[in-house]
Enzyme design. Structure first.
Site, PDB file in Angstrom:
ATOM      1  N   PHE A 193      28.403  53.728  43.253  1.00  0.00           N
ATOM      2  CA  PHE A 193      27.900  52.695  43.703  1.00  0.00           C
ATOM      3  C   PHE A 193      27.848  52.442  45.294  1.00  0.00           C
ATOM      4  CE2 PHE A 193      30.047  51.704  39.485  1.00  0.00           C
ATOM      5  CZ  PHE A 193      28.817  50.988  38.907  1.00  0.00           C
ATOM      6  N   SER A 249      25.862  52.044  33.800  1.00  0.00           N
ATOM      7  CA  SER A 249      27.174  51.752  34.196  1.00  0.00           C
ATOM      8  C   SER A 249      26.522  50.484  35.042  1.00  0.00           C
ATOM      9  CB  SER A 249      27.802  52.679  35.096  1.00  0.00           C
ATOM     10  OG  SER A 249      28.112  53.810  34.195  1.00  0.00           O
ATOM     11  N   CYS A 260      33.691  49.104  37.674  1.00  0.00           N
ATOM     12  CA  CYS A 260      32.475  50.098  36.859  1.00  0.00           C
ATOM     13  C   CYS A 260      32.703  49.684  35.354  1.00  0.00           C
ATOM     14  CB  CYS A 260      32.557  51.485  37.308  1.00  0.00           C
ATOM     15  SG  CYS A 260      31.498  52.368  36.361  1.00  0.00           S
ATOM     16  N   THR A 287      30.594  50.114  31.298  1.00  0.00           N
ATOM     17  CA  THR A 287      29.744  50.696  30.481  1.00  0.00           C
ATOM     18  C   THR A 287      29.053  49.656  29.665  1.00  0.00           C
ATOM     19  OG1 THR A 287      30.862  52.844  30.577  1.00  0.00           O
ATOM     20  CG2 THR A 287      29.079  52.546  28.957  1.00  0.00           C
ATOM     21  N   ALA A 347      38.772  47.179  29.067  1.00  0.00           N
ATOM     22  CA  ALA A 347      39.917  47.908  28.562  1.00  0.00           C
ATOM     23  C   ALA A 347      41.206  46.995  29.119  1.00  0.00           C
ATOM     24  CB  ALA A 347      40.001  49.345  28.880  1.00  0.00           C
ATOM     25  N   HIS A 375      36.140  51.855  40.770  1.00  0.00           N
ATOM     26  CA  HIS A 375      37.635  52.174  40.294  1.00  0.00           C
ATOM     27  C   HIS A 375      38.554  51.252  41.153  1.00  0.00           C
ATOM     28  CE1 HIS A 375      36.352  56.241  38.868  1.00  0.00           C
ATOM     29  NE2 HIS A 375      35.553  55.206  38.163  1.00  0.00           N
ATOM     30  N   THR A 407      33.829  45.747  56.073  1.00  0.00           N
ATOM     31  CA  THR A 407      34.366  46.475  57.272  1.00  0.00           C
ATOM     32  C   THR A 407      35.650  45.610  57.492  1.00  0.00           C
ATOM     33  OG1 THR A 407      32.042  47.161  58.279  1.00  0.00           O
ATOM     34  CG2 THR A 407      34.154  47.243  59.587  1.00  0.00           C
TER      35      THR A 407
END
Length: 364
Positions: A147, A187, A194, A196, A210, A248, A293
């Site tokens: 991404f 995704s 991220c 699915t 999960a 992640h 930033t």
């Protein structure tokens, strides 16, 4: 008049020119023309028959195409190849190209051959598609999504449902932009996570969350009606106006203070101590999936700040959160790679320093 040549799993049917070099070449050529008509007539007939009966369950292997050379002209070596990845238009184009260079008698078979070839190709396939595109059909099987941290839209949580089989959660989110070009297995980043897509329609999509994801992110705090940042996986040939975001999430941070600066908004976030070594002034960080930033860093007190311009404030969910709100944090992965690369060097330096200390102690 026909020979069969085995090349691995490929079988090539070709006209044997050796027969045409004999004294009876004219007779053989005439017989060949009749056989050619019969062969392509059978091709059209078989195709029409296959269009009536159900297609077989077995499929051709894409790595083992089946090729043939119509024996319409002595010594011709042009092939027409079919595999599981060949489209009916491609096969028809190959056959038409072959026929267009042949004698007039072959042109009479053109329409039958094209129709038969199309039927055969469409029937010798795997099961019919359900109409939904899959990850494999998009050429991304087994790949990792990336991404940019440029949020495409704010979606809304429609439903959270506990999975009775696992401690996970099924999350349904409504959206518009992110559903364009969606397919099962694609995704989508939800608040920078991220996930699915397992099911979707024109208005919403469903993903599974999960237990590990619930422990490390703020997705467990969502409820129906909660706004979320949404972004599709980046196209490999697209622009990256943010930075390389994996989706992640490393951990969550807490908003401890906000203050305006003209039209801009400053936000101060307390982060876990173990993440502070990856956060540096003017460096990248993804907060709830937004590429931002870093402005100021205080490693001792374990906090950092960032700033949102007016446009960004209107298109992401962070300004909607009050002090004490949780935000997902993903540090720049490049810093982790650098740290891992330096581990071996640092280990050698530590051993050298230990030896130097031992020598210095002996000299004293």
């Amino acid at each position: 008049l026909f020979g069969v040549c085995g090349q691995g799993h490929r079988h090539t049917f070709y006209h044997t020119p050796a027969f045409c070099s004999s004294d009876i070449s004219e007779r053989i050529a005439t017989m060949t023309q009749y056989l050619s008509r019969a062969m392509f007539g059978c091709l059209a007939l078989v195709g029409c028959m296959l269009s009536v009966f159900p297609h077989p369950t077995t499929a051709w292997s894409a790595a083992q195409p089946s090729c043939f050379v119509p024996a319409m002209h002595p010594g011709n070596g042009q092939r027409v190849c079919v595999s599981a990845t060949t489209s009916s238009q491609t096969l028809e184009r190959q056959v038409r190209s072959f026929i267009d260079t042949k004698p007039a008698h072959a042109l009479k078979q053109r329409n039958f051959i094209s129709a038969g070839a199309s039927y055969i190709l469409n029937r010798f396939r795997t099961k019919k598609s359900s109409g939904r595109r899959t990850r494999e059909q998009h050429g991304v099987a087994g790949t990792k999504a990336m991404f940019t941290g440029i949020v495409e839209e704010m979606g809304k949580v429609e439903e959270l449902q506990m999975d009775l089989m696992t401690p996970g959660v099924t999350l349904t989110v409504s959206g518009d932009v992110v559903l364009q070009g969606a397919y099962e297995g694609c995704s989508i980043a939800v608040n920078g996570v991220c996930l699915t897509v397992t099911k979707f329609d024109k208005k919403q999509f469903t993903v599974g969350v999960a237990p590990e994801t619930l422990r490390l992110t703020n997705l467990g705090d969502l409820e129906p009606g909660s706004p979320v940042n949404l972004e599709r996986a980046a196209a490999i040939d697209g622009r990256n106006s943010g930075h390389m975001v994996q989706g992640h999430v490393d951990n969550v941070g807490t908003i401890v203070e906000t203050w305006p600066d003209d039209e801009s908004l400053f936000v101060k976030v307390a982060a876990p101590k173990e993440l502070m070594r990856y956060i540096v002034p003017k460096g990248f960080i993804a907060i709830d999936g937004t590429s931002l930033t870093v402005c100021e860093v205080n490693s001792a007190e374990s906090w950092f700040t960032f700033m949102l311009v007016a446009y960004t404030q209107q298109h992401i969910i962070i300004p909607k959160k009050a002090v004490g709100g949780k935000v997902n944090l993903e540090v720049d992965v490049m810093s982790k790679y650098v740290e891992r690369s330096m581990d071996a060097v640092n280990e050698r330096i530590d051993r050298l320093e230990a030896k130097l200390d031992a020598i210095a102690s002996k000299l004293q």
